[in-house]
Structure formats: structure tokens, C-alpha cells
Design a protein around this motif. Structure first.
Motif, PDB file in Angstrom:
ATOM      1  N   SER A  29       6.974   6.351  13.509  1.00 41.32           N
ATOM      2  CA  SER A  29       7.213   4.993  13.026  1.00 41.32           C
ATOM      3  C   SER A  29       5.941   4.393  12.400  1.00 41.32           C
ATOM      4  O   SER A  29       6.023   3.614  11.444  1.00 41.32           O
ATOM      5  N   GLN A  30       4.771   4.787  12.891  1.00 43.97           N
ATOM      6  CA  GLN A  30       3.522   4.337  12.261  1.00 43.97           C
ATOM      7  C   GLN A  30       3.392   4.925  10.857  1.00 43.97           C
ATOM      8  O   GLN A  30       2.903   4.262   9.944  1.00 43.97           O
ATOM      9  N   SER A  31       3.844   6.171  10.705  1.00 40.10           N
ATOM     10  CA  SER A  31       3.813   6.804   9.391  1.00 40.10           C
ATOM     11  C   SER A  31       4.700   6.032   8.416  1.00 40.10           C
ATOM     12  O   SER A  31       4.287   5.695   7.306  1.00 40.10           O
ATOM     13  N   GLU A  32       5.915   5.715   8.877  1.00 41.24           N
ATOM     14  CA  GLU A  32       6.845   4.971   8.011  1.00 41.24           C
ATOM     15  C   GLU A  32       6.269   3.616   7.615  1.00 41.24           C
ATOM     16  O   GLU A  32       6.372   3.197   6.467  1.00 41.24           O
ATOM     17  N   SER A  33       5.668   2.920   8.590  1.00 41.13           N
ATOM     18  CA  SER A  33       5.165   1.587   8.235  1.00 41.13           C
ATOM     19  C   SER A  33       3.953   1.674   7.305  1.00 41.13           C
ATOM     20  O   SER A  33       3.754   0.805   6.464  1.00 41.13           O
ATOM     21  N   SER A  34       3.172   2.761   7.415  1.00 40.17           N
ATOM     22  CA  SER A  34       2.054   2.931   6.469  1.00 40.17           C
ATOM     23  C   SER A  34       2.585   3.170   5.051  1.00 40.17           C
ATOM     24  O   SER A  34       2.066   2.612   4.077  1.00 40.17           O
ATOM     25  N   PHE A  35       3.631   3.999   4.929  1.00 46.44           N
ATOM     26  CA  PHE A  35       4.214   4.240   3.598  1.00 46.44           C
ATOM     27  C   PHE A  35       4.862   2.959   3.060  1.00 46.44           C
ATOM     28  O   PHE A  35       4.834   2.711   1.853  1.00 46.44           O
ATOM     29  N   ASN A  36       5.430   2.142   3.954  1.00 49.19           N
ATOM     30  CA  ASN A  36       5.995   0.869   3.496  1.00 49.19           C
ATOM     31  C   ASN A  36       4.910  -0.059   2.964  1.00 49.19           C
ATOM     32  O   ASN A  36       5.103  -0.739   1.951  1.00 49.19           O
ATOM     33  N   GLN A  37       3.761  -0.065   3.645  1.00 47.10           N
ATOM     34  CA  GLN A  37       2.638  -0.871   3.149  1.00 47.10           C
ATOM     35  C   GLN A  37       2.189  -0.344   1.788  1.00 47.10           C
ATOM     36  O   GLN A  37       1.906  -1.112   0.880  1.00 47.10           O
ATOM     37  N   ALA A  38       2.150   1.003   1.664  1.00 48.17           N
ATOM     38  CA  ALA A  38       1.744   1.621   0.390  1.00 48.17           C
ATOM     39  C   ALA A  38       2.666   1.168  -0.749  1.00 48.17           C
ATOM     40  O   ALA A  38       2.210   0.868  -1.856  1.00 48.17           O
ATOM     41  N   LYS A  39       3.972   1.082  -0.456  1.00 51.27           N
ATOM     42  CA  LYS A  39       4.931   0.660  -1.503  1.00 51.27           C
ATOM     43  C   LYS A  39       4.611  -0.751  -1.987  1.00 51.27           C
ATOM     44  O   LYS A  39       4.610  -1.024  -3.188  1.00 51.27           O
ATOM     45  N   GLN A  40       4.356  -1.653  -1.031  1.00 50.63           N
ATOM     46  CA  GLN A  40       4.046  -3.043  -1.408  1.00 50.63           C
ATOM     47  C   GLN A  40       2.762  -3.119  -2.213  1.00 50.63           C
ATOM     48  O   GLN A  40       2.666  -3.863  -3.190  1.00 50.63           O
ATOM     49  N   ILE A  41       1.754  -2.328  -1.815  1.00 49.85           N
ATOM     50  CA  ILE A  41       0.462  -2.356  -2.517  1.00 49.85           C
ATOM     51  C   ILE A  41       0.628  -1.829  -3.944  1.00 49.85           C
ATOM     52  O   ILE A  41       0.137  -2.425  -4.902  1.00 49.85           O
ATOM     53  N   GLY A  42       1.354  -0.707  -4.083  1.00 49.58           N
ATOM     54  CA  GLY A  42       1.579  -0.127  -5.413  1.00 49.58           C
ATOM     55  C   GLY A  42       2.258  -1.126  -6.345  1.00 49.58           C
ATOM     56  O   GLY A  42       1.877  -1.261  -7.509  1.00 49.58           O
ATOM     57  N   ASP A  43       3.251  -1.855  -5.813  1.00 50.78           N
ATOM     58  CA  ASP A  43       3.935  -2.875  -6.627  1.00 50.78           C
ATOM     59  C   ASP A  43       2.962  -3.963  -7.068  1.00 50.78           C
ATOM     60  O   ASP A  43       2.991  -4.403  -8.220  1.00 50.78           O
ATOM     61  N   HIS A  44       2.066  -4.379  -6.157  1.00 50.35           N
ATOM     62  CA  HIS A  44       1.091  -5.424  -6.493  1.00 50.35           C
ATOM     63  C   HIS A  44       0.112  -4.948  -7.552  1.00 50.35           C
ATOM     64  O   HIS A  44      -0.299  -5.719  -8.422  1.00 50.35           O
TER      65      HIS A  44
END
Ligand SMILES: [Fe+2]
Length: 170
Positions: free
Chosen positions: A61-76
Motif C-alpha cells: 500500500s505504501q508503494s501504491e500511495s507513492s505512485f499516486n503521489q508521482a501521478k499528481q506531481i507529473g500532472d503539476h
């Protein structure tokens, strides 16, 4: 008059966001979240023994939340006209649970530092500052949890004894 105009200009510039600097910080953060996503995922594959019962899900679940953060950062990054990196930050490997937690803690602390730089760099761009603050808080929670898992929090108890409140019977 000229001097004060100059000073005013300098103060104003200090509040204006440097987009190039913000993009560099966002790309550093993206590298860290990619690395965290992969590192946690590998830990979820590798953890064995009775610890697997708890830590496989935690790492997943930590892996998933890190990739979710990555998605938001990439969009920004694209919002600001930048190119999101495809290079992760250094990934460290271990087969020992305690060392895994230590490696994850180091990575989360690095992430927290980068987001704190982002808060400063966002200057008066309130939504972007909020974004960095939100990410920083996320990392802050992860750092605290990992410190507890590694038994690094020392709780000082000053009371000699703790008395439970008596419950009145009806
Ligand atoms: Fe995190």
C-alpha cells in the motif's frame, strides 16, 4: 525615491515564484516517488517469515500511495510547462526487514526535505504551496510511522502511575 522603488521591486520579486526552480523541485520529488514506489514494491515481494503477514500489505500500500503521489506531481509538472522525468532516484535493496524500514525512512525523509523546499519556492502561488504542503504532510506521517516501526520514538512518562477513570455503575 529611486532607492525605495528599487527596494520595492526587490521585495516584490522575492514573492514571485521562480517556475524553473519549482520545476526542478517537482522533478526531484517525482524521482523520489518513483524510487519509493519501486523500493516498497520490491520489499513487498521480498519480505518473508511471520513478518510477511503484516509487512507485505504495508509495503504494497505504501508503494501504491507513492505512485499516486508521482501521478499528481507529473500532472503539476505539465501544468507548469515542464517535462516529467522518467528517471527514479537511487533505489536501495535489502532482504532484511529492519534494513528495509531504515531505507524507506531515509527515502521518506529525503522526500519531506524536497517538499519543504517546494513550499518555499512556491512563494505566493497559494494553490501550488498547498499542493507542496499536502505532500509534505503525507511524508511527515510516513516518517513518523516508520520511526515508530523502528522503535525510535521515546515516550517520556513522568507520572509514577496512571489511574484509569472509574466508571459509575447505573
Ligand atoms: Fe511517502
Amino acid at each position: 525615491m529611486r532607492i525605495s522603488n528599487k527596494m520595492e521591486k526587490a521585495t516584490m520579486e522575492a514573492h514571485i515564484m521562480d517556475t524553473k526552480q519549482v520545476l526542478q523541485i517537482l522533478n526531484q520529488a517525482l524521482q523520489i516517488e518513483y524510487a519509493a514506489g519501486i523500493q516498497y514494491l520490491q520489499h513487498s515481494f521480498l519480505v518473508q517469515g511471520i513478518d510477511r503477514r503484516v509487512f507485505a500489505d504495508y509495503f504494497r500500500s505504501q508503494s501504491e500511495s507513492s505512485f499516486n503521489q508521482a501521478k499528481q506531481i507529473g500532472d503539476h509538472i505539465v501544468n507548469l510547462g515542464g517535462l516529467p522525468t522518467v528517471e527514479p532516484y537511487a533505489i536501495k535493496q535489502s532482504t532484511d526487514l529492519k534494513e528495509m524500514l531504515q531505507l524507506n525512512l531515509e527515502l521518506e525523509r529525503t522526500g519531506l526535505k524536497v517538499y519543504q523546499e517546494g513550499i518555499k519556492a512556491a512563494a505566493e502561488d497559494t494553490p501550488l504551496k498547498f499542493f507542496f504542503e499536502d505532500q509534505a504532510y503525507h511524508e511527515y506521517q510516513d516518517v513518523n510511522e516508520l520511526e515508530k516501526l523502528l522503535d525510535q520514538k521515546k515516550v517520556s512518562v513522568t507520572e509514577k502511575e496512571v489511574q484509569l477513570k472509574k466508571v459509575k455503575s447505573a
